[in-house]
Design a protein around this motif. Sequence first.
Motif, PDB file in Angstrom:
ATOM      1  N   LEU A 129       0.833  -1.197   0.000  1.00 16.55           N
ATOM      2  CA  LEU A 129       0.000   0.000   0.000  1.00 16.55           C
ATOM      3  C   LEU A 129       0.870   1.250   0.000  1.00 16.55           C
ATOM      4  CD1 LEU A 129      -2.789   1.286   0.177  1.00 16.55           C
ATOM      5  CD2 LEU A 129      -2.623   1.114   2.652  1.00 16.55           C
ATOM      6  N   ILE A 130       1.931   1.243   0.792  1.00 12.03           N
ATOM      7  CA  ILE A 130       2.840   2.386   0.829  1.00 12.03           C
ATOM      8  C   ILE A 130       3.513   2.569  -0.530  1.00 12.03           C
ATOM      9  CG2 ILE A 130       5.009   3.210   1.827  1.00 12.03           C
ATOM     10  CD1 ILE A 130       4.077   1.938   4.474  1.00 12.03           C
ATOM     11  N   ASP A 131       3.931   1.463  -1.159  1.00 14.35           N
ATOM     12  CA  ASP A 131       4.549   1.551  -2.487  1.00 14.35           C
ATOM     13  C   ASP A 131       3.564   2.126  -3.503  1.00 14.35           C
ATOM     14  OD1 ASP A 131       6.883   0.507  -1.482  1.00 14.35           O
ATOM     15  OD2 ASP A 131       6.465  -1.546  -2.158  1.00 14.35           O
ATOM     16  N   THR A 132       2.312   1.713  -3.420  1.00 15.97           N
ATOM     17  CA  THR A 132       1.294   2.204  -4.348  1.00 15.97           C
ATOM     18  C   THR A 132       1.070   3.702  -4.161  1.00 15.97           C
ATOM     19  OG1 THR A 132       0.197   0.055  -4.324  1.00 15.97           O
ATOM     20  CG2 THR A 132      -1.091   1.930  -5.099  1.00 15.97           C
ATOM     21  N   ILE A 133       1.003   4.141  -2.918  1.00 14.96           N
ATOM     22  CA  ILE A 133       0.797   5.562  -2.645  1.00 14.96           C
ATOM     23  C   ILE A 133       1.993   6.381  -3.121  1.00 14.96           C
ATOM     24  CG2 ILE A 133       0.601   7.260  -0.783  1.00 14.96           C
ATOM     25  CD1 ILE A 133      -1.120   5.192   0.707  1.00 14.96           C
ATOM     26  N   GLU A 134       3.211   5.878  -2.880  1.00 14.79           N
ATOM     27  CA  GLU A 134       4.403   6.594  -3.339  1.00 14.79           C
ATOM     28  C   GLU A 134       4.445   6.649  -4.859  1.00 14.79           C
ATOM     29  OE1 GLU A 134       7.636   4.568  -1.488  1.00 14.79           O
ATOM     30  OE2 GLU A 134       7.369   5.620   0.425  1.00 14.79           O
ATOM     31  N   ASN A 135       4.076   5.560  -5.524  1.00 14.65           N
ATOM     32  CA  ASN A 135       4.050   5.536  -6.982  1.00 14.65           C
ATOM     33  C   ASN A 135       3.032   6.539  -7.510  1.00 14.65           C
ATOM     34  OD1 ASN A 135       4.462   4.809  -9.617  1.00 14.65           O
ATOM     35  ND2 ASN A 135       3.283   2.923  -9.487  1.00 14.65           N
ATOM     36  N   TRP A 136       1.856   6.580  -6.892  1.00 14.42           N
ATOM     37  CA  TRP A 136       0.818   7.524  -7.299  1.00 14.42           C
ATOM     38  C   TRP A 136       1.293   8.955  -7.082  1.00 14.42           C
ATOM     39  CZ3 TRP A 136      -2.283  11.109  -4.691  1.00 14.42           C
ATOM     40  CH2 TRP A 136      -3.362  11.583  -5.409  1.00 14.42           C
ATOM     41  N   SER A 137       1.957   9.194  -5.977  1.00 16.87           N
ATOM     42  CA  SER A 137       2.467  10.527  -5.671  1.00 16.87           C
ATOM     43  C   SER A 137       3.507  10.952  -6.702  1.00 16.87           C
ATOM     44  CB  SER A 137       3.073  10.547  -4.271  1.00 16.87           C
ATOM     45  OG  SER A 137       3.641  11.795  -3.993  1.00 16.87           O
ATOM     46  N   ASP A 138       4.392  10.039  -7.078  1.00 11.76           N
ATOM     47  CA  ASP A 138       5.398  10.342  -8.102  1.00 11.76           C
ATOM     48  C   ASP A 138       4.737  10.656  -9.443  1.00 11.76           C
ATOM     49  OD1 ASP A 138       7.386   9.922  -6.245  1.00 11.76           O
ATOM     50  OD2 ASP A 138       7.824   7.866  -6.911  1.00 11.76           O
ATOM     51  N   GLN A 139       3.717   9.899  -9.788  1.00  9.73           N
ATOM     52  CA  GLN A 139       3.022  10.141 -11.052  1.00  9.73           C
ATOM     53  C   GLN A 139       2.317  11.496 -11.041  1.00  9.73           C
ATOM     54  OE1 GLN A 139       0.477   6.767 -11.659  1.00  9.73           O
ATOM     55  NE2 GLN A 139       2.139   5.461 -12.378  1.00  9.73           N
ATOM     56  N   MET A 140       1.715  11.858  -9.922  1.00 10.98           N
ATOM     57  CA  MET A 140       1.055  13.165  -9.824  1.00 10.98           C
ATOM     58  C   MET A 140       2.075  14.296  -9.936  1.00 10.98           C
ATOM     59  SD  MET A 140      -2.153  12.916  -9.805  1.00 10.98           S
ATOM     60  CE  MET A 140      -2.494  14.604  -9.409  1.00 10.98           C
ATOM     61  N   ASP A 141       3.238  14.123  -9.327  1.00  8.17           N
ATOM     62  CA  ASP A 141       4.296  15.128  -9.450  1.00  8.17           C
ATOM     63  C   ASP A 141       4.713  15.300 -10.906  1.00  8.17           C
ATOM     64  OD1 ASP A 141       4.299  15.601  -6.731  1.00  8.17           O
ATOM     65  OD2 ASP A 141       6.008  14.264  -6.335  1.00  8.17           O
ATOM     66  N   ASP A 142       4.830  14.188 -11.633  1.00 14.80           N
ATOM     67  CA  ASP A 142       5.194  14.252 -13.048  1.00 14.80           C
ATOM     68  C   ASP A 142       4.130  14.992 -13.861  1.00 14.80           C
ATOM     69  OD1 ASP A 142       7.460  12.827 -12.454  1.00 14.80           O
ATOM     70  OD2 ASP A 142       6.688  10.898 -13.193  1.00 14.80           O
ATOM     71  N   VAL A 143       2.858  14.703 -13.590  1.00 18.03           N
ATOM     72  CA  VAL A 143       1.769  15.364 -14.326  1.00 18.03           C
ATOM     73  C   VAL A 143       1.762  16.858 -14.038  1.00 18.03           C
ATOM     74  CG1 VAL A 143      -0.752  15.570 -14.450  1.00 18.03           C
ATOM     75  CG2 VAL A 143       0.314  13.324 -14.523  1.00 18.03           C
TER      76      VAL A 143
END
Length: 81
Positions: A37-51
């Motif tokens: 779950l933590i990995d998923t949230i971090e991945n989502w956060s990284d993707q939002m930063d990129d967008v």
Amino acid sequence: MVTKAELEAEVAELRRQLAQQTKAEKAEPKEDHSDSLIDTIENWSDQMDDVLTELGELPHKKPILFALGVFALGYLVGRSR
């Protein structure tokens, strides 16, 4: 035609398989899903930063496309009222 004895034997076999499966599930250690779950949230956060970075750079990279997008968005918002 199936006899009563055959059905009882099949039910007994199914109960035995179910008991084995239950024992195997109890013997397996439980997985900790908090890491995934933590990995998923971090991945989502990284993707939002990129967008957000891409959107911040869009007016400088493609100003005409940005202006057309803003115009279209303004038009749609104005028509919705």
